[in-house]
Write an enzyme that holds these catalytic residues in place. Structure first.
Site, PDB file in Angstrom:
ATOM      1  N   LYS A  13       0.835  -1.217   0.000  1.00 37.83           N
ATOM      2  CA  LYS A  13       0.000   0.000   0.000  1.00 37.83           C
ATOM      3  C   LYS A  13       0.868   1.265   0.000  1.00 37.83           C
ATOM      4  O   LYS A  13       0.656   2.166  -0.797  1.00 37.83           O
ATOM      5  CB  LYS A  13      -0.938   0.017   1.228  1.00 37.83           C
ATOM      6  CG  LYS A  13      -1.859  -1.187   1.327  1.00 37.83           C
ATOM      7  CD  LYS A  13      -2.781  -1.122   2.538  1.00 37.83           C
ATOM      8  CE  LYS A  13      -2.061  -1.143   3.880  1.00 37.83           C
ATOM      9  NZ  LYS A  13      -1.358  -2.417   4.184  1.00 37.83           N
ATOM     10  N   ARG A  88      -9.783   0.519   8.832  1.00 39.30           N
ATOM     11  CA  ARG A  88      -9.376  -0.838   9.172  1.00 39.30           C
ATOM     12  C   ARG A  88     -10.470  -1.595   9.921  1.00 39.30           C
ATOM     13  O   ARG A  88     -10.276  -2.762  10.262  1.00 39.30           O
ATOM     14  CB  ARG A  88      -8.137  -0.772  10.076  1.00 39.30           C
ATOM     15  CG  ARG A  88      -6.811  -1.019   9.352  1.00 39.30           C
ATOM     16  CD  ARG A  88      -5.732  -0.836  10.391  1.00 39.30           C
ATOM     17  NE  ARG A  88      -4.506  -1.522  10.153  1.00 39.30           N
ATOM     18  CZ  ARG A  88      -3.450  -0.999   9.528  1.00 39.30           C
ATOM     19  NH1 ARG A  88      -3.507   0.187   8.977  1.00 39.30           N
ATOM     20  NH2 ARG A  88      -2.330  -1.671   9.443  1.00 39.30           N
ATOM     21  N   ARG A 127      11.562  -5.472   5.006  1.00 42.14           N
ATOM     22  CA  ARG A 127      11.252  -4.051   4.761  1.00 42.14           C
ATOM     23  C   ARG A 127      12.166  -3.107   5.534  1.00 42.14           C
ATOM     24  O   ARG A 127      12.444  -3.310   6.697  1.00 42.14           O
ATOM     25  CB  ARG A 127       9.790  -3.796   5.182  1.00 42.14           C
ATOM     26  CG  ARG A 127       9.434  -2.320   5.267  1.00 42.14           C
ATOM     27  CD  ARG A 127       7.950  -2.079   5.207  1.00 42.14           C
ATOM     28  NE  ARG A 127       7.199  -2.634   6.315  1.00 42.14           N
ATOM     29  CZ  ARG A 127       5.866  -2.607   6.386  1.00 42.14           C
ATOM     30  NH1 ARG A 127       5.154  -2.086   5.403  1.00 42.14           N
ATOM     31  NH2 ARG A 127       5.255  -3.118   7.422  1.00 42.14           N
ATOM     32  N   ARG A 161      11.174  -0.941  11.116  1.00 42.72           N
ATOM     33  CA  ARG A 161      10.119  -0.756  12.121  1.00 42.72           C
ATOM     34  C   ARG A 161      10.214  -1.813  13.210  1.00 42.72           C
ATOM     35  O   ARG A 161      10.441  -2.987  12.940  1.00 42.72           O
ATOM     36  CB  ARG A 161       8.752  -0.832  11.437  1.00 42.72           C
ATOM     37  CG  ARG A 161       8.384   0.464  10.771  1.00 42.72           C
ATOM     38  CD  ARG A 161       7.186   0.340   9.875  1.00 42.72           C
ATOM     39  NE  ARG A 161       6.061  -0.376  10.470  1.00 42.72           N
ATOM     40  CZ  ARG A 161       4.925  -0.592   9.827  1.00 42.72           C
ATOM     41  NH1 ARG A 161       4.752  -0.158   8.588  1.00 42.72           N
ATOM     42  NH2 ARG A 161       3.946  -1.250  10.414  1.00 42.72           N
ATOM     43  N   ARG A 172      -0.647  -9.095  13.493  1.00 43.96           N
ATOM     44  CA  ARG A 172      -1.206  -8.066  12.599  1.00 43.96           C
ATOM     45  C   ARG A 172      -2.020  -8.710  11.484  1.00 43.96           C
ATOM     46  O   ARG A 172      -3.058  -8.182  11.076  1.00 43.96           O
ATOM     47  CB  ARG A 172      -0.072  -7.194  12.036  1.00 43.96           C
ATOM     48  CG  ARG A 172       0.432  -6.196  13.083  1.00 43.96           C
ATOM     49  CD  ARG A 172       1.843  -5.724  12.846  1.00 43.96           C
ATOM     50  NE  ARG A 172       2.014  -5.057  11.579  1.00 43.96           N
ATOM     51  CZ  ARG A 172       3.190  -4.917  10.967  1.00 43.96           C
ATOM     52  NH1 ARG A 172       4.282  -5.425  11.513  1.00 43.96           N
ATOM     53  NH2 ARG A 172       3.264  -4.281   9.838  1.00 43.96           N
TER      54      ARG A 172
END
Ligand code: ADP
Ligand code: ADP
Ligand code: ZN
Length: 220
Positions: A13, A88, A127, A161, A172
């Site tokens: 996203k 969400r 990431r 992160r 998650r």
């Protein structure tokens, strides 16, 4: 034009939203980025959100709705925005519908980025991003052209992160399937939902999204 990019953590996203900002003159509204900035600045919201985010759970609807309500009324949103990470939950989606109606604004497209869970774990564990400009990278799929140098700004500082670890990712993903996936039928019933193949390469996903924006569908 106002868009929602809807998909699980790691679906791409943020990567696509950044490309659309430039290509379509829209502004990316990432609730994850807003929350991380709040945590960083130790604001009241940041203090409330910190441990929830570290556990991989969702921050309360009341906080998130207030945050987006304020943000979409700022002048830079007038030409349109890309929501990345919001809504969400069904409560957030309903609140968004109401605030857009109050503003006489429209939701043009909800684009589902579909990616299998096993692939998401690889995406999230590789990431990282530029500490200076926020450009996103991946250890395997999107390395900087020159190792350790940001393509966008030349910085050599990168960060990962805290919540991008295998244990939190599982939680998650669970939160996505339980609380966010019900938004797919919600927007489908409104006739706004289109799906792209989020497992395709980054350029191909951009092509599919641009085609939806231009023609309403990428299959035609
Ligand atoms: P999200 O914002 O949905 O959580 P990101 O855009 O941060 O996801 O992407 C997660 C990771 O996967 C990043 O490291 C990014 O570079 C990489 N990535 C994004 N899109 C793709 C893709 N289509 N193929 C392979 N890797 C991708
Ligand atoms: P990702 O796309 O990788 O899941 P985000 O950066 O969008 O991550 O979000 C990071 C964390 O911030 C989430 O795990 C959640 O705790 C919180 N968060 C972000 N957006 C929302 C939202 N709309 N509602 C509730 N919590 C949110
Ligand atoms: Zn940079």
């Amino acid at each position: 034009m106002n868009l929602i990019l809807l998909g699980p953590p790691g679906a791409g996203k943020g990567t696509q939203a950044k490309r659309l900002e430039d290509a379509c003159n829209l502004v990316q509204l990432s609730t994850g980025d807003m929350l991380r900035a709040a945590v960083e600045s130790e604001s009241e919201i940041g203090q409330q959100a910190k441990s929830i985010m570290e556990r991989g759970e969702l921050v309360s609807d009341a906080i998130m709705i207030a945050m987006i309500r304020d943000r979409i009324q700022e002048v830079d949103c007038l030409n349109g925005f890309i929501l990345d990470g919001f809504p969400r939950t069904t409560a957030q989606a309903e609140a968004l519908d109401n605030m857009l109606a109050d503003m006489n604004a429209n939701l043009n497209h909800v684009i589902e980025m579909k990616v299998e869970d096993a692939i998401l774990v690889d995406r999230i564990s590789g990431r990282f991003s530029c500490s200076n400009c926020g450009a996103g990278y991946h250890d395997t799929f999107q390395k900087p052209v020159v190792e350790n140098v940001c393509d966008n700004c030349g910085s050599t500082e990168f960060s990962r992160r805290k919540d991008d670890n295998a244990e939190t990712v599982a939680l998650r993903l669970e939160a996505y399937h339980a609380q966010t996936a019900p938004l797919l039928p919600y927007y489908d019933a409104q006739g706004r939902l289109t799906r792209v193949d989020g497992m395709a390469g980054i350029d191909e996903v951009t092509r599919q999204i641009m085609s939806i924006i231009e023609t309403g569908s990428w299959l035609t």
